[in-house]
Scaffold this motif. Sequence first.
Motif, PDB file in Angstrom:
ATOM      1  N   GLU A   1      -9.431   3.660  28.096  1.00 59.97           N
ATOM      2  CA  GLU A   1      -8.679   4.364  29.137  1.00 59.97           C
ATOM      3  C   GLU A   1      -8.230   5.698  28.579  1.00 59.97           C
ATOM      4  O   GLU A   1      -7.940   5.821  27.401  1.00 59.97           O
ATOM      5  N   GLY A   2      -8.157   6.701  29.433  1.00 56.89           N
ATOM      6  CA  GLY A   2      -7.686   8.006  29.005  1.00 56.89           C
ATOM      7  C   GLY A   2      -8.823   8.927  28.611  1.00 56.89           C
ATOM      8  O   GLY A   2      -9.999   8.615  28.779  1.00 56.89           O
ATOM      9  N   ASN A   3      -8.444  10.085  28.056  1.00 58.96           N
ATOM     10  CA  ASN A   3      -9.410  11.128  27.729  1.00 58.96           C
ATOM     11  C   ASN A   3      -9.732  11.233  26.250  1.00 58.96           C
ATOM     12  O   ASN A   3     -10.514  12.076  25.841  1.00 58.96           O
ATOM     13  N   SER A   4      -9.101  10.389  25.447  1.00 59.67           N
ATOM     14  CA  SER A   4      -9.293  10.461  24.005  1.00 59.67           C
ATOM     15  C   SER A   4      -9.430   9.047  23.447  1.00 59.67           C
ATOM     16  O   SER A   4      -8.773   8.120  23.910  1.00 59.67           O
ATOM     17  N   VAL A   5     -10.294   8.901  22.452  1.00 60.47           N
ATOM     18  CA  VAL A   5     -10.481   7.608  21.800  1.00 60.47           C
ATOM     19  C   VAL A   5     -10.646   7.844  20.302  1.00 60.47           C
ATOM     20  O   VAL A   5     -11.212   8.852  19.885  1.00 60.47           O
ATOM     21  N   ALA A   6     -10.109   6.919  19.500  1.00 61.79           N
ATOM     22  CA  ALA A   6     -10.254   6.992  18.051  1.00 61.79           C
ATOM     23  C   ALA A   6     -11.120   5.826  17.594  1.00 61.79           C
ATOM     24  O   ALA A   6     -10.916   4.687  18.024  1.00 61.79           O
ATOM     25  N   LEU A   7     -12.090   6.126  16.751  1.00 59.15           N
ATOM     26  CA  LEU A   7     -12.958   5.104  16.175  1.00 59.15           C
ATOM     27  C   LEU A   7     -12.692   5.074  14.675  1.00 59.15           C
ATOM     28  O   LEU A   7     -12.798   6.096  14.002  1.00 59.15           O
TER      29      LEU A   7
ATOM     30  N   GLU B   1     -21.755   7.747  21.243  1.00 58.47           N
ATOM     31  CA  GLU B   1     -22.793   8.180  22.178  1.00 58.47           C
ATOM     32  C   GLU B   1     -22.509   7.653  23.588  1.00 58.47           C
ATOM     33  O   GLU B   1     -22.614   8.382  24.567  1.00 58.47           O
ATOM     34  N   LYS B   2     -22.118   6.388  23.687  1.00 64.38           N
ATOM     35  CA  LYS B   2     -21.833   5.778  24.994  1.00 64.38           C
ATOM     36  C   LYS B   2     -20.583   6.367  25.636  1.00 64.38           C
ATOM     37  O   LYS B   2     -20.503   6.492  26.855  1.00 64.38           O
ATOM     38  N   LEU B   3     -19.596   6.733  24.811  1.00 62.31           N
ATOM     39  CA  LEU B   3     -18.322   7.237  25.326  1.00 62.31           C
ATOM     40  C   LEU B   3     -18.329   8.738  25.587  1.00 62.31           C
ATOM     41  O   LEU B   3     -17.427   9.252  26.249  1.00 62.31           O
ATOM     42  N   SER B   4     -19.332   9.452  25.104  1.00 61.15           N
ATOM     43  CA  SER B   4     -19.322  10.917  25.166  1.00 61.15           C
ATOM     44  C   SER B   4     -19.228  11.464  26.587  1.00 61.15           C
ATOM     45  O   SER B   4     -18.651  12.531  26.798  1.00 61.15           O
ATOM     46  N   SER B   5     -19.736  10.745  27.558  1.00 59.93           N
ATOM     47  CA  SER B   5     -19.647  11.235  28.944  1.00 59.93           C
ATOM     48  C   SER B   5     -18.378  10.737  29.641  1.00 59.93           C
ATOM     49  O   SER B   5     -18.087  11.149  30.757  1.00 59.93           O
ATOM     50  N   GLN B   6     -17.624   9.874  28.980  1.00 62.08           N
ATOM     51  CA  GLN B   6     -16.451   9.249  29.593  1.00 62.08           C
ATOM     52  C   GLN B   6     -15.129   9.848  29.119  1.00 62.08           C
ATOM     53  O   GLN B   6     -14.137   9.794  29.826  1.00 62.08           O
ATOM     54  N   VAL B   7     -15.106  10.398  27.904  1.00 63.41           N
ATOM     55  CA  VAL B   7     -13.876  10.934  27.334  1.00 63.41           C
ATOM     56  C   VAL B   7     -14.084  12.381  26.904  1.00 63.41           C
ATOM     57  O   VAL B   7     -15.207  12.820  26.695  1.00 63.41           O
TER      58      VAL B   7
END
Length: 108
Positions: free
Chosen positions: A64-70, A82-88
């Motif tokens: 959820e949101g515009n930022s994610v930490a891995l 790669e999967k999240l690049s269009s979502q965040v």
Amino acid sequence: MPAQKHDLLAIATAVKIAGPENIYPHKIGDYHIGDAHWATLVNSRMYQNIQLKHTLDEIVGLVEGNSVALHGGRFISWVLAEKLSSQVDEIIISDVDKWVLDNTVDNL
């Protein structure tokens, strides 16, 4: 160098999360995801017996949101990125190994 069972289990779990379609010979940037040995794990009993808490798509759906930490700049993080690049809008990746971190950032 022979791999120990716990090492193979960790790799097989990463392959199962990533999905066979996202591992070798698939590339992200200039690098293959895993190697040919990873691809052979799909046919192993160890791989077949792994029960995942969440699939790759479910993990992506939990964001959820515009930022994610891995945490960890390894192959599975590349697939998630790669999967999240269009979502965040922002993906932050950290790794205790500076070489891994630098190469992950350069590659992605």
